[in-house]
Motif scaffolding. Structure first.
Motif, PDB file in Angstrom:
ATOM      1  N   GLU A   1       6.845  13.552   0.809  1.00  5.94           N
ATOM      2  CA  GLU A   1       6.702  12.480  -0.173  1.00  5.94           C
ATOM      3  C   GLU A   1       7.957  12.331  -1.029  1.00  5.94           C
ATOM      4  O   GLU A   1       8.360  11.209  -1.359  1.00  5.94           O
ATOM      5  CB  GLU A   1       5.481  12.718  -1.053  1.00  5.94           C
TER       6      GLU A   1
ATOM      7  N   THR B   1       3.698  18.619   2.198  1.00  4.33           N
ATOM      8  CA  THR B   1       3.409  17.198   1.986  1.00  4.33           C
ATOM      9  C   THR B   1       4.199  16.641   0.804  1.00  4.33           C
ATOM     10  O   THR B   1       4.637  15.485   0.838  1.00  4.33           O
ATOM     11  CB  THR B   1       1.895  16.942   1.789  1.00  4.33           C
TER      12      THR B   1
ATOM     13  N   GLY C   1       2.339   1.650  -3.415  1.00  5.16           N
ATOM     14  CA  GLY C   1       1.272   2.037  -4.338  1.00  5.16           C
ATOM     15  C   GLY C   1       0.852   3.487  -4.176  1.00  5.16           C
ATOM     16  O   GLY C   1       0.551   4.169  -5.149  1.00  5.16           O
ATOM     17  N   LEU C   2       0.843   3.957  -2.945  1.00 16.45           N
ATOM     18  CA  LEU C   2       0.494   5.357  -2.694  1.00 16.45           C
ATOM     19  C   LEU C   2       1.508   6.298  -3.348  1.00 16.45           C
ATOM     20  O   LEU C   2       1.140   7.310  -3.940  1.00 16.45           O
ATOM     21  CB  LEU C   2       0.419   5.634  -1.193  1.00 16.45           C
ATOM     22  N   LEU C   3       2.778   5.945  -3.269  1.00 14.85           N
ATOM     23  CA  LEU C   3       3.821   6.789  -3.853  1.00 14.85           C
ATOM     24  C   LEU C   3       3.717   6.865  -5.372  1.00 14.85           C
ATOM     25  O   LEU C   3       4.118   7.858  -5.976  1.00 14.85           O
ATOM     26  CB  LEU C   3       5.206   6.279  -3.448  1.00 14.85           C
TER      27      LEU C   3
ATOM     28  N   PRO D   1       0.815  -1.233   0.000  1.00 12.99           N
ATOM     29  CA  PRO D   1       0.000   0.000   0.000  1.00 12.99           C
ATOM     30  C   PRO D   1       0.842   1.273   0.000  1.00 12.99           C
ATOM     31  O   PRO D   1       0.523   2.240  -0.691  1.00 12.99           O
ATOM     32  CB  PRO D   1      -0.831  -0.107   1.280  1.00 12.99           C
ATOM     33  N   SER D   2       1.925   1.279   0.745  1.00 13.32           N
ATOM     34  CA  SER D   2       2.800   2.450   0.782  1.00 13.32           C
ATOM     35  C   SER D   2       3.441   2.686  -0.582  1.00 13.32           C
ATOM     36  O   SER D   2       3.455   3.808  -1.091  1.00 13.32           O
ATOM     37  CB  SER D   2       3.876   2.252   1.856  1.00 13.32           C
TER      38      SER D   2
ATOM     39  N   LEU E   1      -3.192   8.914  -5.668  1.00 17.05           N
ATOM     40  CA  LEU E   1      -3.330   9.587  -4.378  1.00 17.05           C
ATOM     41  C   LEU E   1      -2.023  10.243  -3.917  1.00 17.05           C
ATOM     42  O   LEU E   1      -2.005  10.956  -2.920  1.00 17.05           O
ATOM     43  CB  LEU E   1      -3.829   8.610  -3.304  1.00 17.05           C
ATOM     44  N   GLY E   2      -0.940   9.996  -4.638  1.00 17.75           N
ATOM     45  CA  GLY E   2       0.328  10.634  -4.313  1.00 17.75           C
ATOM     46  C   GLY E   2       0.233  12.140  -4.467  1.00 17.75           C
ATOM     47  O   GLY E   2      -0.543  12.648  -5.278  1.00 17.75           O
ATOM     48  N   LYS E   3       0.999  12.859  -3.682  1.00 25.80           N
ATOM     49  CA  LYS E   3       0.961  14.327  -3.701  1.00 25.80           C
ATOM     50  C   LYS E   3       1.897  14.940  -4.739  1.00 25.80           C
ATOM     51  O   LYS E   3       1.698  16.072  -5.168  1.00 25.80           O
ATOM     52  CB  LYS E   3       1.292  14.888  -2.315  1.00 25.80           C
TER      53      LYS E   3
ATOM     54  N   GLY F   1       0.709   5.995  -7.176  1.00 30.44           N
ATOM     55  CA  GLY F   1      -0.658   6.085  -7.664  1.00 30.44           C
ATOM     56  C   GLY F   1      -1.242   7.484  -7.668  1.00 30.44           C
ATOM     57  O   GLY F   1      -0.576   8.469  -7.351  1.00 30.44           O
TER      58      GLY F   1
ATOM     59  N   ARG G   1       2.851  13.068 -11.088  1.00 33.58           N
ATOM     60  CA  ARG G   1       3.390  11.781 -11.564  1.00 33.58           C
ATOM     61  C   ARG G   1       4.662  11.977 -12.383  1.00 33.58           C
ATOM     62  O   ARG G   1       5.575  11.167 -12.306  1.00 33.58           O
ATOM     63  CB  ARG G   1       2.344  11.021 -12.369  1.00 33.58           C
TER      64      ARG G   1
END
Length: 183
Positions: free
Chosen positions: A157, A153, A58-60, A55-56, A64-66, A62, A69
């Motif tokens: 990240e 944030t 994927g967050l980086l 999940p971590s 939902l990343g801040k 995907g 891309r």
């Protein structure tokens, strides 16, 4: 990593991964359009750690990343280049192109922050990545320059992303994870 060196932990199948991680590895392979997602077929053998890490990671990467891309792919490509991690390079050259980072821009990322044709933002991201990976920190000057482009944030990240891909490069090199694509 030389493709001639044998994997230290062979990619696993259903028995080694278990049903959940096997399904995740199969879905990942489909997503990257490969017969298998070797990274998942190796890391998935540590069942709980893989499920906690995914999940971590994927967050980086995907939606939902801040970080935008394009910025995330620039950082990942630079880390992979600095660590000479062919697995990360192979995966993220493709992914970066799908996120608007063309081959010419990728070549500039590999050349470094002084490459002609980079934007100021790209130069700062490359410099910050270089310092983070090489010195394990960042100078006050580089932090200030990065802070001009990223909010709080995004700065957090950035550090987590660069650290994650640096750790993955070391893990892949140590475990000698085979490439997913023959090219």
């Amino acid at each position: 990593m030389s493709t001639l060196e044998p994997a230290r932990i062979a990619p696993g199948g259903f028995r080694e991964l278990g049903p959940i991680n096997w399904v995740i590895a199969k879905a990942g392979a489909r997503a990257i359009r490969a017969p298998r997602f070797t990274l998942f077929n190796v890391l998935g053998q540590h069942k709980l750690l893989f499920l906690a890490w995914l999940p971590s990671a994927g967050l980086l990467l995907g939606p939902l990343g801040k970080l935008p891309r394009k910025d995330a792919e620039l950082v990942i490509l630079r880390v992979a280049h600095l660590r000479d991690c062919e697995y990360e390079l192979q995966q993220h050259r493709r992914l970066a192109r799908s996120r608007g980072v063309d081959r010419e821009t990728q070549a500039r990322i590999f050349e470094g922050p002084d490459a002609a044709g980079l934007t100021d933002r790209q130069r700062v991201l490359i410099t910050a990545t270089d310092e983070f990976v090489v010195t394990r920190s960042m100078s006050s000057e580089t932090w200030a320059a990065l802070s001009a482009f990223l909010n709080r944030t995004q700065l957090i990240e950035f550090c987590m992303l660069a650290g994650q891909y640096d750790a993955l490069a070391a893990t892949m090199a140590t475990l000698r994870i085979p490439l997913d694509f023959p090219d």
